[in-house]
Design a protein around this motif. Structure first.
Motif, PDB file in Angstrom:
ATOM      1  N   ARG A  19       0.837  -1.203   0.000  1.00  0.00           N
ATOM      2  CA  ARG A  19       0.000   0.000   0.000  1.00  0.00           C
ATOM      3  C   ARG A  19       0.875   1.257   0.000  1.00  0.00           C
ATOM      4  O   ARG A  19       0.585   2.246  -0.676  1.00  0.00           O
ATOM      5  N   PHE A  20       1.938   1.215   0.782  1.00  0.00           N
ATOM      6  CA  PHE A  20       2.866   2.344   0.849  1.00  0.00           C
ATOM      7  C   PHE A  20       3.488   2.602  -0.519  1.00  0.00           C
ATOM      8  O   PHE A  20       3.565   3.754  -0.981  1.00  0.00           O
ATOM      9  N   TYR A  21       3.936   1.544  -1.196  1.00  0.00           N
ATOM     10  CA  TYR A  21       4.566   1.717  -2.500  1.00  0.00           C
ATOM     11  C   TYR A  21       3.561   2.167  -3.556  1.00  0.00           C
ATOM     12  O   TYR A  21       3.930   2.832  -4.526  1.00  0.00           O
ATOM     13  N   ASP A  22       2.298   1.848  -3.371  1.00  0.00           N
ATOM     14  CA  ASP A  22       1.263   2.374  -4.259  1.00  0.00           C
ATOM     15  C   ASP A  22       1.096   3.872  -4.025  1.00  0.00           C
ATOM     16  O   ASP A  22       1.086   4.675  -4.970  1.00  0.00           O
ATOM     17  N   ARG A  23       0.993   4.279  -2.753  1.00  0.00           N
ATOM     18  CA  ARG A  23       0.789   5.702  -2.449  1.00  0.00           C
ATOM     19  C   ARG A  23       1.963   6.557  -2.926  1.00  0.00           C
ATOM     20  O   ARG A  23       1.772   7.713  -3.294  1.00  0.00           O
ATOM     21  N   THR A  24       3.171   5.998  -2.910  1.00  0.00           N
ATOM     22  CA  THR A  24       4.346   6.766  -3.317  1.00  0.00           C
ATOM     23  C   THR A  24       4.681   6.590  -4.789  1.00  0.00           C
ATOM     24  O   THR A  24       5.670   7.146  -5.270  1.00  0.00           O
ATOM     25  N   GLY A  25       3.861   5.825  -5.505  1.00  0.00           N
ATOM     26  CA  GLY A  25       4.053   5.683  -6.935  1.00  0.00           C
ATOM     27  C   GLY A  25       5.185   4.778  -7.347  1.00  0.00           C
ATOM     28  O   GLY A  25       5.602   4.778  -8.515  1.00  0.00           O
ATOM     29  N   VAL A  26       5.691   3.962  -6.434  1.00  0.00           N
ATOM     30  CA  VAL A  26       6.803   3.072  -6.760  1.00  0.00           C
ATOM     31  C   VAL A  26       6.311   1.805  -7.448  1.00  0.00           C
ATOM     32  O   VAL A  26       6.880   1.358  -8.454  1.00  0.00           O
ATOM     33  N   LEU A  27       5.252   1.213  -6.927  1.00  0.00           N
ATOM     34  CA  LEU A  27       4.674   0.014  -7.531  1.00  0.00           C
ATOM     35  C   LEU A  27       3.153   0.175  -7.485  1.00  0.00           C
ATOM     36  O   LEU A  27       2.507  -0.137  -6.487  1.00  0.00           O
ATOM     37  N   VAL A  28       2.608   0.668  -8.575  1.00  0.00           N
ATOM     38  CA  VAL A  28       1.185   0.974  -8.649  1.00  0.00           C
ATOM     39  C   VAL A  28       0.436  -0.237  -9.185  1.00  0.00           C
ATOM     40  O   VAL A  28       0.860  -0.843 -10.175  1.00  0.00           O
ATOM     41  N   PRO A  29      -0.654  -0.660  -8.545  1.00  0.00           N
ATOM     42  CA  PRO A  29      -1.391  -1.832  -9.022  1.00  0.00           C
ATOM     43  C   PRO A  29      -1.936  -1.616 -10.432  1.00  0.00           C
ATOM     44  O   PRO A  29      -2.205  -0.489 -10.857  1.00  0.00           O
ATOM     45  N   ALA A  30      -2.102  -2.731 -11.141  1.00  0.00           N
ATOM     46  CA  ALA A  30      -2.622  -2.648 -12.510  1.00  0.00           C
ATOM     47  C   ALA A  30      -4.068  -2.196 -12.525  1.00  0.00           C
ATOM     48  O   ALA A  30      -4.515  -1.528 -13.459  1.00  0.00           O
ATOM     49  N   ARG A  31      -4.812  -2.540 -11.480  1.00  0.00           N
ATOM     50  CA  ARG A  31      -6.212  -2.150 -11.428  1.00  0.00           C
ATOM     51  C   ARG A  31      -6.650  -1.982  -9.984  1.00  0.00           C
ATOM     52  O   ARG A  31      -6.212  -2.729  -9.112  1.00  0.00           O
ATOM     53  N   ALA A  70      12.268   1.462 -13.127  1.00  0.00           N
ATOM     54  CA  ALA A  70      11.998   2.035 -14.443  1.00  0.00           C
ATOM     55  C   ALA A  70      12.945   1.455 -15.486  1.00  0.00           C
ATOM     56  O   ALA A  70      12.543   1.120 -16.603  1.00  0.00           O
ATOM     57  N   GLY A  71      14.221   1.324 -15.100  1.00  0.00           N
ATOM     58  CA  GLY A  71      15.175   0.744 -16.028  1.00  0.00           C
ATOM     59  C   GLY A  71      14.919  -0.730 -16.275  1.00  0.00           C
ATOM     60  O   GLY A  71      15.113  -1.240 -17.387  1.00  0.00           O
ATOM     61  N   TRP A  72      14.471  -1.413 -15.240  1.00  0.00           N
ATOM     62  CA  TRP A  72      14.183  -2.849 -15.364  1.00  0.00           C
ATOM     63  C   TRP A  72      13.028  -3.090 -16.321  1.00  0.00           C
ATOM     64  O   TRP A  72      13.104  -3.936 -17.208  1.00  0.00           O
ATOM     65  N   SER A  73      11.952  -2.309 -16.147  1.00  0.00           N
ATOM     66  CA  SER A  73      10.792  -2.493 -17.014  1.00  0.00           C
ATOM     67  C   SER A  73      11.091  -2.055 -18.441  1.00  0.00           C
ATOM     68  O   SER A  73      10.491  -2.550 -19.397  1.00  0.00           O
ATOM     69  N   GLY A  74      12.052  -1.108 -18.595  1.00  0.00           N
ATOM     70  CA  GLY A  74      12.416  -0.649 -19.922  1.00  0.00           C
ATOM     71  C   GLY A  74      13.588  -1.390 -20.518  1.00  0.00           C
ATOM     72  O   GLY A  74      14.101  -0.989 -21.558  1.00  0.00           O
ATOM     73  N   THR A  75      14.025  -2.457 -19.836  1.00  0.00           N
ATOM     74  CA  THR A  75      15.167  -3.289 -20.275  1.00  0.00           C
ATOM     75  C   THR A  75      16.430  -2.463 -20.479  1.00  0.00           C
ATOM     76  O   THR A  75      17.239  -2.760 -21.374  1.00  0.00           O
ATOM     77  N   ASP A  76      16.585  -1.395 -19.680  1.00  0.00           N
ATOM     78  CA  ASP A  76      17.803  -0.589 -19.749  1.00  0.00           C
ATOM     79  C   ASP A  76      18.813  -1.170 -18.767  1.00  0.00           C
ATOM     80  O   ASP A  76      18.927  -0.721 -17.628  1.00  0.00           O
TER      81      ASP A  76
END
Length: 359
Positions: A19-31, A70-76
């Motif tokens: 929940r904390f990571y959702d509120r801080t925008g680090v790991l936002v749920p898909a839905r 961000a880099g992980w999801s973008g394969t950077d």
């Protein structure tokens, strides 16, 4: 899709952390369900959650965690690699600085110890079996078991005038109790009685009448009409517990011990994350003081940052050790320890360290 509970279970992150990571925008749920507000995560987010858990266990700052994800999801791969190396260099530099400081502290401690030559302790006193038994029962649960901290693996016997304080702590909880004595007219003295010897002494105290407690050098002996328990004390120094029991003022709640214990045993819990290497997760009870002065155990959807989370097992142990029909719970700020006392008895109490729900 995974529910927030399923992602927590499979990733190693707690529900409150997600929940904390959702509120801080680090790991936002898909839905997010528009009616219930319940969070759902895509299958690809499990890998991100596991990565996030590893990065946080490694102590990476949240700002850098965002970039790694961000880099992980973008394969950077280059960005991720550079961020990991930069954090590793910071950890190595911090460790080097810590080694220098610890080396200096060890030198200061050695010089301090060389200037202090403790005299041999000799104590002869009498107390009642019932008083000593009650004092040991009130603190024994808090004695430490960590082999890396042997000074906490027993109960401190603190002799001062006609008063004997017994104290135990494992860092996360501490208990203090008092027994009145007669016969000790010497200066204040302290010894740490190892837990097995404490248990042997306690086994002799199921009786009425006076008992004799002797300390001669590094040896403690309890004599009763039913037998004797004797053994060597621990050759360590105990923390200055008096500095640890001054708690900030806050709320006080008088609760029925049986009712509150039942509510804890049957109420909602949250699972903590293991923040220390090798530590196990444990169940947390999240508490708040209601407007009517009662203590409420919060459910999983109540995320007020002013609520206090505690290790449920530790709190149940403290209630059992208190032994009264009613207990007083004292709350300060969410980061301050909780005190558990009996009404009318300020000398016997235990304190529990709170557990952070978010990190």
């Amino acid at each position: 899709m995974r529910s927030i509970g399923e992602l927590a279970r499979d990733s190693g992150l707690g529900v409150s952390a997600l929940r904390f990571y959702d509120r801080t925008g680090v790991l936002v749920p898909a839905r997010v369900d528009p009616v219930s507000g319940y969070r759902w995560y895509g299958s690809a987010q499990l890998e991100e959650a596991r990565l996030l858990a590893r990065l946080r266990r490694a102590g990476m700052p949240l700002a850098d965690v965002r970039l790694v994800l961000a880099g992980w999801s973008g394969t950077d791969g280059d960005l991720v690699r550079e961020l990991l190396q930069a954090h590793l260099r910071r950890l190595e530099a911090d460790l080097s600085d810590a080694r220098v400081e610890f080396s200096t502290l060890q030198g200061l401690l050695a010089r301090r110890e060389n200037t202090m030559t403790p005299s041999r302790i000799t104590i002869r006193l009498t107390t009642s079996a019932r008083a000593l038994a009650a004092a040991l029962d009130a603190v024994r649960f808090a004695a430490g078991t960590d082999p890396e901290l042997p000074m906490l693996g027993g109960v401190l016997f603190d002799f001062e005038g006609e008063t004997l304080h017994v104290v135990a702590t494992d860092r996360y909880r501490m208990a203090v109790a008092r027994a009145e004595t007669t016969g000790h007219g010497g200066p204040p003295a302290q010894v740490i009685v190892p837990a097995p010897l404490v248990d042997a002494m306690r086994a002799l105290l199921n009786r009425e009448g006076p008992v004799r407690l002797d300390v001669d050098g590094d040896r403690a002996t309890l004599e009763t009409g039913d037998g004797q328990a004797s053994g060597r004390c621990l050759d360590h120094a105990f923390p200055d517990y008096r500095r640890l029991v001054h708690l900030p003022t806050g709320s006080r709640a008088l609760v029925d011990a049986t009712t509150f214990r039942t509510a804890l045993e049957n109420g909602p819990v949250r699972t903590s994350e293991a923040r220390e290497h090798g530590a196990a997760s444990h169940d947390l009870s999240v508490l708040k003081v209601a407007h009517d002065g009662s203590v409420v155990i919060c459910d999983d959807g109540d995320d007020d940052q002013n609520h206090i989370a505690v290790n449920r097992e530790f709190l149940l142990d403290a209630l059992a050790a208190a032994g009264g029909d009613q207990v007083i719970l004292e709350f300060g700020v969410p980061t301050a320890p909780i005190a558990i006392r009996l009404p009318g008895d300020q000398a016997t109490f235990s304190i529990l360290m709170p557990v952070r729900l978010d990190h």
